[in-house]
Design a protein around this motif. Structure first.
Motif, PDB file in Angstrom:
ATOM      1  N   UNK A  55       0.778  -1.227   0.146  1.00 25.76           N
ATOM      2  CA  UNK A  55       0.010   0.038  -0.066  1.00 25.76           C
ATOM      3  C   UNK A  55       0.816   1.338   0.042  1.00 25.76           C
ATOM      4  N   UNK A  56       1.927   1.084   0.881  1.00 25.00           N
ATOM      5  CA  UNK A  56       2.778   2.497   0.669  1.00 25.00           C
ATOM      6  C   UNK A  56       3.555   2.680  -0.589  1.00 25.00           C
ATOM      7  N   UNK A  57       3.698   1.481  -1.247  1.00 29.79           N
ATOM      8  CA  UNK A  57       4.121   1.905  -2.426  1.00 29.79           C
ATOM      9  C   UNK A  57       3.271   2.311  -3.669  1.00 29.79           C
ATOM     10  N   UNK A  58       2.179   2.069  -3.403  1.00 28.58           N
ATOM     11  CA  UNK A  58       1.085   2.230  -4.365  1.00 28.58           C
ATOM     12  C   UNK A  58       0.738   3.836  -4.267  1.00 28.58           C
ATOM     13  N   UNK A 115       8.982   0.113   5.332  1.00 36.31           N
ATOM     14  CA  UNK A 115       8.032   1.000   4.464  1.00 36.31           C
ATOM     15  C   UNK A 115       8.643   2.522   4.009  1.00 36.31           C
ATOM     16  N   UNK A 116       9.218   2.979   5.057  1.00 36.72           N
ATOM     17  CA  UNK A 116       9.991   4.172   5.025  1.00 36.72           C
ATOM     18  C   UNK A 116      11.210   4.084   3.956  1.00 36.72           C
ATOM     19  N   UNK A 117      12.268   2.877   4.404  1.00 37.50           N
ATOM     20  CA  UNK A 117      13.407   2.877   3.496  1.00 37.50           C
ATOM     21  C   UNK A 117      13.123   2.132   2.228  1.00 37.50           C
ATOM     22  N   UNK A 118      12.414   1.544   2.087  1.00 39.36           N
ATOM     23  CA  UNK A 118      12.336   0.881   0.717  1.00 39.36           C
ATOM     24  C   UNK A 118      10.736   1.223   0.048  1.00 39.36           C
ATOM     25  N   UNK A 119       9.682   0.533   0.738  1.00 39.23           N
ATOM     26  CA  UNK A 119       8.464   0.802   0.009  1.00 39.23           C
ATOM     27  C   UNK A 119       8.021   1.927  -0.597  1.00 39.23           C
ATOM     28  N   UNK A 120       8.517   3.064   0.012  1.00 44.53           N
ATOM     29  CA  UNK A 120       8.155   4.419  -0.262  1.00 44.53           C
ATOM     30  C   UNK A 120       9.109   4.731  -1.398  1.00 44.53           C
ATOM     31  N   UNK A 121       9.968   4.183  -1.785  1.00 45.79           N
ATOM     32  CA  UNK A 121      10.786   4.479  -2.926  1.00 45.79           C
ATOM     33  C   UNK A 121      10.891   3.428  -4.111  1.00 45.79           C
ATOM     34  N   UNK A 123       8.631   0.572  -6.835  1.00 44.21           N
ATOM     35  CA  UNK A 123       7.445   0.067  -7.518  1.00 44.21           C
ATOM     36  C   UNK A 123       6.775  -0.900  -6.337  1.00 44.21           C
ATOM     37  N   UNK A 124       5.401  -1.185  -6.924  1.00 42.14           N
ATOM     38  CA  UNK A 124       4.696  -2.208  -6.033  1.00 42.14           C
ATOM     39  C   UNK A 124       5.117  -3.466  -5.993  1.00 42.14           C
ATOM     40  N   UNK A 125       5.377  -4.258  -7.072  1.00 47.93           N
ATOM     41  CA  UNK A 125       6.199  -5.573  -6.943  1.00 47.93           C
ATOM     42  C   UNK A 125       7.375  -5.580  -6.186  1.00 47.93           C
ATOM     43  N   UNK A 126       8.456  -4.813  -6.392  1.00 53.64           N
ATOM     44  CA  UNK A 126       9.677  -4.989  -5.553  1.00 53.64           C
ATOM     45  C   UNK A 126       9.310  -4.786  -3.995  1.00 53.64           C
ATOM     46  N   UNK A 127       8.344  -3.783  -3.803  1.00 52.19           N
ATOM     47  CA  UNK A 127       7.853  -3.534  -2.325  1.00 52.19           C
ATOM     48  C   UNK A 127       7.023  -4.772  -1.717  1.00 52.19           C
ATOM     49  N   UNK A 130       9.670  -7.454  -1.128  1.00 50.06           N
ATOM     50  CA  UNK A 130      10.493  -7.111   0.052  1.00 50.06           C
ATOM     51  C   UNK A 130       9.829  -7.183   1.491  1.00 50.06           C
ATOM     52  N   UNK A 131       8.494  -6.968   1.483  1.00 50.61           N
ATOM     53  CA  UNK A 131       7.630  -7.243   2.598  1.00 50.61           C
ATOM     54  C   UNK A 131       7.315  -8.419   2.991  1.00 50.61           C
ATOM     55  N   UNK A 132       7.327  -9.415   2.055  1.00 45.80           N
ATOM     56  CA  UNK A 132       7.227 -10.729   2.032  1.00 45.80           C
ATOM     57  C   UNK A 132       8.268 -11.507   2.642  1.00 45.80           C
ATOM     58  N   UNK A 133       9.462 -10.890   1.855  1.00 47.78           N
ATOM     59  CA  UNK A 133      10.732 -11.644   2.493  1.00 47.78           C
ATOM     60  C   UNK A 133      11.097 -11.229   3.825  1.00 47.78           C
ATOM     61  N   UNK A 134      10.793 -10.131   4.223  1.00 48.86           N
ATOM     62  CA  UNK A 134      11.283  -9.404   5.516  1.00 48.86           C
ATOM     63  C   UNK A 134      10.171  -9.923   6.645  1.00 48.86           C
ATOM     64  N   UNK A 135       9.052 -10.254   6.132  1.00 48.88           N
ATOM     65  CA  UNK A 135       7.980 -10.886   6.994  1.00 48.88           C
ATOM     66  C   UNK A 135       8.389 -12.376   7.212  1.00 48.88           C
TER      67      UNK A 135
END
Length: 233
Positions: A55-58, A115-121, A123-127, A130-135
């Protein structure tokens, strides 16, 4: 594919939120007294991290920088509320056991930090990846920590899995030692001790991998060649 591999490697190992970044230690140490508790919190954290990062990436281009962090916290809180309601609906006994640590996912710095360091910078798929792998990385450490504490503290594995999976998990419990309890590993000090062992083990593996990957240096003594010349009379 190279980016996918890099994100997977960072989330699961090289930049693991629990073992490297040392984020989210409060629920990690407080809830991981058993496998079922750790697995329940790991699933909830994974859902929140994937949903929040996506959502943050979107909306990254629509949110002004002045209100970026409050907006991210609201997004994370919304997904935490959804995870809390789902757990209360489908795994209410486990929801009662975890208690306040489900709402406290909002304050997990691993989620807000990614969310701040990666997703906000990105696109949606890499974000989302990244969220999946970090989780998954955070959840794996949580489950391993819960398994070790349950094994060392109570001599069992997968006890009370019915809290999460219902009656189908009645026969999942493994009793390795009968009538055994080591209170140290059940209490929070045991969580600190086992977590420290896991961090030390990871650092040791990294050092061994780094040592094997580096080319062997030749010392000046090894470079010397003794040449014997002469005549035989």
């Amino acid at each position: 594919m190279s980016q996918l591999g890099q994100l997977s490697r960072e989330g699961l190992w090289s930049n693991n939120p629990a073992l490297v970044q040392l984020l989210g230690l409060c629920p990690l140490l407080a809830v991981s007294a058993s496998v079922v508790n750790a697995l329940g919190l790991a699933i909830a954290t994974l859902v929140v991290m994937v949903g929040a990062s996506t959502t943050v990436s979107m909306i990254r281009h629509q949110v002004p920088s002045a209100v970026r962090l409050p907006a991210f916290v609201m997004i994370i809180a919304a997904f935490v509320t959804c995870a809390e309601l789902l757990m209360a609906a489908y795994a209410y006994p486990l929801y009662q056991v975890l208690g306040i640590f489900i709402p406290l996912i909002v304050t997990n710095c691993a989620i807000l930090g990614r969310a701040e360091a990666f997703a906000s910078r990105q696109p949606v798929l890499p974000a989302a990846i990244d969220g999946l792998m970090m989780g998954l990385g955070f959840g794996a450490v949580l489950v391993v920590l819960g398994a070790l504490r349950e094994l060392l503290g109570q001599g069992t594995l997968f006890r009370e899995m019915t809290l999460l999976f219902g009656p189908m998990a009645d026969g999942w419990r493994l009793t390795l030692v009968d009538d055994y309890q080591f209170l140290f590993f059940v209490l929070p000090p045991g969580a600190f001790f086992v977590a420290g062992l896991l961090i030390a083990l990871k650092n040791s593996i990294d050092q061994r991998l780094e040592a094997t990957s580096q080319p062997k240096t030749v010392t000046p003594r090894e470079q010397r060649r003794v040449r014997v010349t002469g005549t035989i009379k």
